[in-house]
Write a protein that holds these residues in place. Structure first.
Motif, PDB file in Angstrom:
ATOM      1  N   TYR A 115       0.841  -1.208   0.000  1.00  0.00           N
ATOM      2  CA  TYR A 115       0.000   0.000   0.000  1.00  0.00           C
ATOM      3  C   TYR A 115       0.875   1.257   0.000  1.00  0.00           C
ATOM      4  CZ  TYR A 115      -3.900  -3.112   0.874  1.00  0.00           C
ATOM      5  OH  TYR A 115      -4.844  -4.104   0.751  1.00  0.00           O
ATOM      6  N   ARG A 116       2.033   1.161   0.647  1.00  0.00           N
ATOM      7  CA  ARG A 116       2.963   2.298   0.665  1.00  0.00           C
ATOM      8  C   ARG A 116       3.505   2.572  -0.743  1.00  0.00           C
ATOM      9  NH1 ARG A 116       5.097   4.075   5.617  1.00  0.00           N
ATOM     10  NH2 ARG A 116       4.096   3.055   7.387  1.00  0.00           N
ATOM     11  N   CYS A 117       3.753   1.499  -1.519  1.00  0.00           N
ATOM     12  CA  CYS A 117       4.256   1.683  -2.895  1.00  0.00           C
ATOM     13  C   CYS A 117       3.244   2.433  -3.762  1.00  0.00           C
ATOM     14  CB  CYS A 117       4.543   0.324  -3.549  1.00  0.00           C
ATOM     15  SG  CYS A 117       6.093  -0.398  -3.029  1.00  0.00           S
TER      16      CYS A 117
ATOM     17  N   VAL B 299      -8.099  -0.402  -5.010  1.00  0.00           N
ATOM     18  CA  VAL B 299      -6.713  -0.617  -4.556  1.00  0.00           C
ATOM     19  C   VAL B 299      -6.661  -1.895  -3.726  1.00  0.00           C
ATOM     20  CG1 VAL B 299      -4.878   0.286  -3.045  1.00  0.00           C
ATOM     21  CG2 VAL B 299      -6.061   1.826  -4.634  1.00  0.00           C
ATOM     22  N   ARG B 300      -7.626  -2.055  -2.847  1.00  0.00           N
ATOM     23  CA  ARG B 300      -7.638  -3.246  -1.970  1.00  0.00           C
ATOM     24  C   ARG B 300      -7.835  -4.527  -2.787  1.00  0.00           C
ATOM     25  NH1 ARG B 300      -6.880  -1.751   2.922  1.00  0.00           N
ATOM     26  NH2 ARG B 300      -6.679  -3.917   3.501  1.00  0.00           N
ATOM     27  N   VAL B 301      -8.759  -4.482  -3.738  1.00  0.00           N
ATOM     28  CA  VAL B 301      -9.025  -5.682  -4.548  1.00  0.00           C
ATOM     29  C   VAL B 301      -7.738  -6.113  -5.266  1.00  0.00           C
ATOM     30  CG1 VAL B 301     -10.299  -6.517  -6.586  1.00  0.00           C
ATOM     31  CG2 VAL B 301     -11.488  -5.191  -4.824  1.00  0.00           C
TER      32      VAL B 301
ATOM     33  N   ARG C  66      -3.043  -5.598   8.154  1.00  0.00           N
ATOM     34  CA  ARG C  66      -4.204  -5.205   8.963  1.00  0.00           C
ATOM     35  C   ARG C  66      -5.366  -6.195   8.829  1.00  0.00           C
ATOM     36  NH1 ARG C  66      -0.598  -2.236   9.232  1.00  0.00           N
ATOM     37  NH2 ARG C  66      -0.459  -0.069   9.904  1.00  0.00           N
ATOM     38  N   ASP C  67      -5.467  -6.801   7.622  1.00  0.00           N
ATOM     39  CA  ASP C  67      -6.627  -7.663   7.333  1.00  0.00           C
ATOM     40  C   ASP C  67      -6.185  -9.034   6.856  1.00  0.00           C
ATOM     41  OD1 ASP C  67      -5.488  -6.829   4.960  1.00  0.00           O
ATOM     42  OD2 ASP C  67      -7.392  -6.713   3.877  1.00  0.00           O
ATOM     43  N   ILE C  68      -4.984  -9.439   7.232  1.00  0.00           N
ATOM     44  CA  ILE C  68      -4.455 -10.695   6.679  1.00  0.00           C
ATOM     45  C   ILE C  68      -5.216 -11.898   7.262  1.00  0.00           C
ATOM     46  CG2 ILE C  68      -2.351 -12.056   6.237  1.00  0.00           C
ATOM     47  CD1 ILE C  68      -2.458  -9.154   5.026  1.00  0.00           C
TER      48      ILE C  68
ATOM     49  N   SER D 233      -3.763   8.568  14.154  1.00  0.00           N
ATOM     50  CA  SER D 233      -4.723   8.830  13.076  1.00  0.00           C
ATOM     51  C   SER D 233      -4.791   7.623  12.134  1.00  0.00           C
ATOM     52  CB  SER D 233      -4.423  10.142  12.358  1.00  0.00           C
ATOM     53  OG  SER D 233      -3.545   9.937  11.299  1.00  0.00           O
ATOM     54  N   ARG D 234      -3.644   6.955  11.898  1.00  0.00           N
ATOM     55  CA  ARG D 234      -3.694   5.751  11.052  1.00  0.00           C
ATOM     56  C   ARG D 234      -4.484   4.642  11.749  1.00  0.00           C
ATOM     57  NH1 ARG D 234       1.043   3.135   8.889  1.00  0.00           N
ATOM     58  NH2 ARG D 234       2.450   4.101  10.372  1.00  0.00           N
ATOM     59  N   ASP D 235      -4.289   4.487  13.060  1.00  0.00           N
ATOM     60  CA  ASP D 235      -5.054   3.468  13.808  1.00  0.00           C
ATOM     61  C   ASP D 235      -6.547   3.736  13.647  1.00  0.00           C
ATOM     62  OD1 ASP D 235      -2.778   2.254  14.693  1.00  0.00           O
ATOM     63  OD2 ASP D 235      -2.901   3.008  16.746  1.00  0.00           O
TER      64      ASP D 235
HETATM   65  O1   DC Z   1       2.086  -1.802   8.123  1.00  0.00           O
HETATM   66  P1   DC Z   1       2.257  -0.381   7.607  1.00  0.00           P
HETATM   67  O2   DC Z   1       2.225   0.648   8.676  1.00  0.00           O
HETATM   68  O3   DC Z   1       3.468  -0.246   6.732  1.00  0.00           O
HETATM   69  O4   DC Z   1       0.971  -0.141   6.681  1.00  0.00           O
HETATM   70  C1   DC Z   1       0.753   1.081   6.040  1.00  0.00           C
HETATM   71  C2   DC Z   1      -0.723   1.314   5.841  1.00  0.00           C
HETATM   72  O5   DC Z   1      -1.243   0.404   4.875  1.00  0.00           O
HETATM   73  C3   DC Z   1      -1.598   1.176   7.069  1.00  0.00           C
HETATM   74  O6   DC Z   1      -1.763   2.414   7.736  1.00  0.00           O
HETATM   75  C4   DC Z   1      -2.905   0.662   6.527  1.00  0.00           C
HETATM   76  C5   DC Z   1      -2.556   0.018   5.213  1.00  0.00           C
HETATM   77  N1   DC Z   1      -2.652  -1.439   5.249  1.00  0.00           N
HETATM   78  C6   DC Z   1      -3.865  -2.008   4.995  1.00  0.00           C
HETATM   79  O7   DC Z   1      -4.856  -1.301   4.831  1.00  0.00           O
HETATM   80  N2   DC Z   1      -3.990  -3.354   4.930  1.00  0.00           N
HETATM   81  C7   DC Z   1      -2.936  -4.142   5.130  1.00  0.00           C
HETATM   82  N3   DC Z   1      -3.083  -5.471   5.049  1.00  0.00           N
HETATM   83  C8   DC Z   1      -1.677  -3.572   5.413  1.00  0.00           C
HETATM   84  C9   DC Z   1      -1.566  -2.215   5.481  1.00  0.00           C
END
Ligand code: DC
Length: 231
Positions: A38-40, A112-114, A134-136, A183-185
């Protein structure tokens, strides 16, 4: 025991990647950092000028997806895998604060997620993989044999990130890092699609007071218990 799938999810900067990497090395498994993917996308969109001052049109990001090729390559020096964006090693650049500030919003885009989840499932199709994100456990590999949900005290998490930035010579304040983590959490747990949740069969690992070695030991013990229960 035959190879299994290990999913490690949790809040930002809990040390998921550190644990996942050492576990993969210990088990001779592949390691995949789904957050790096997702960072890429976020980095590419920033470079293309699609994200400006923290705002963007989702459709502009979706249009970029076919141009982006992601891969991971083992780096013998760091003994860990580096992230490649269109054959360029971007392992350092994807960790910049500007990427952290935009990545949660980019990762909330349905298309993006798909796209990412399809790649993640391909990477894990033969098992023998540790993937963190996060959703593995809840969504990408719902039948993973082992799911870990990591948490840690917010100030400890901030301090760890602060030390990392400092070691890399990046000047970021403690409070900016803490604001970004919180904020990311919030965004990751409140988004509509595949939010960060603890899978019902995940084992919680609060590493506030645990060393890296103790965390690895904890998970290796779980794997031993799993292999005995399968006999
Ligand atoms: O693990 P990280 O902090 O490098 O992840 C960066 C962002 O990517 C995080 O804030 C949310 C998103 N992310 C996601 O939505 N689903 C994932 N499986 C991994 C990361």
């Amino acid at each position: 025991m035959s190879k299994i799938t290990i999913a490690i999810d949790g809040y930002s900067s809990c040390g998921k990647s550190t644990l996942a990497k050492s576990l993969a090395a210990h088990l001779h498994y592949a390691y995949a950092d789904s957050g790096a993917m997702y960072r890429c996308i976020t980095l590419y969109a920033l470079r293309k000028g699609v994200i400006k001052d923290g705002s963007f049109l989702p459709e502009e990001i979706i249009k970029l997806l076919p141009e982006i090729k992601l891969s991971f390559e083992f780096n013998p020096q760091t003994k860990s895998s580096d992230t490649f964006l269109n054959a360029e090693n971007v392992e350092k650049e994807i960790r910049l604060m500007v990427v952290s500030e935009n990545v949660s919003q980019v990762s909330a885009i349905h298309e993006v997620r798909v796209h990412m989840i399809a790649i993640q499932r391909k990477l894990g199709k033969n098992r023998g993989i540790v993937m963190d994100g996060r959703d593995i456990g809840s969504n990408v590999f719902p039948s993973a044999e082992l799911k870990i949900f990591m948490t840690s005290d917010t100030d400890i998490r901030t301090q760890r990130r602060f030390d990392e930035y400092k070691a890399k010579g990046q000047n970021v304040s403690f409070s900016d890092i803490k604001t970004n983590l919180l904020s990311r959490d919030y965004e990751d747990t409140h988004r509509k699609e595949n939010p960060l949740i603890q899978a019902s069969d995940a084992v919680v690992l609060d590493n506030t007071d645990l060393s890296r070695e103790e965390q690895l030991e904890f998970v290796v013990k779980l794997i031993h218990e799993l292999s005995h229960s399968k006999k």
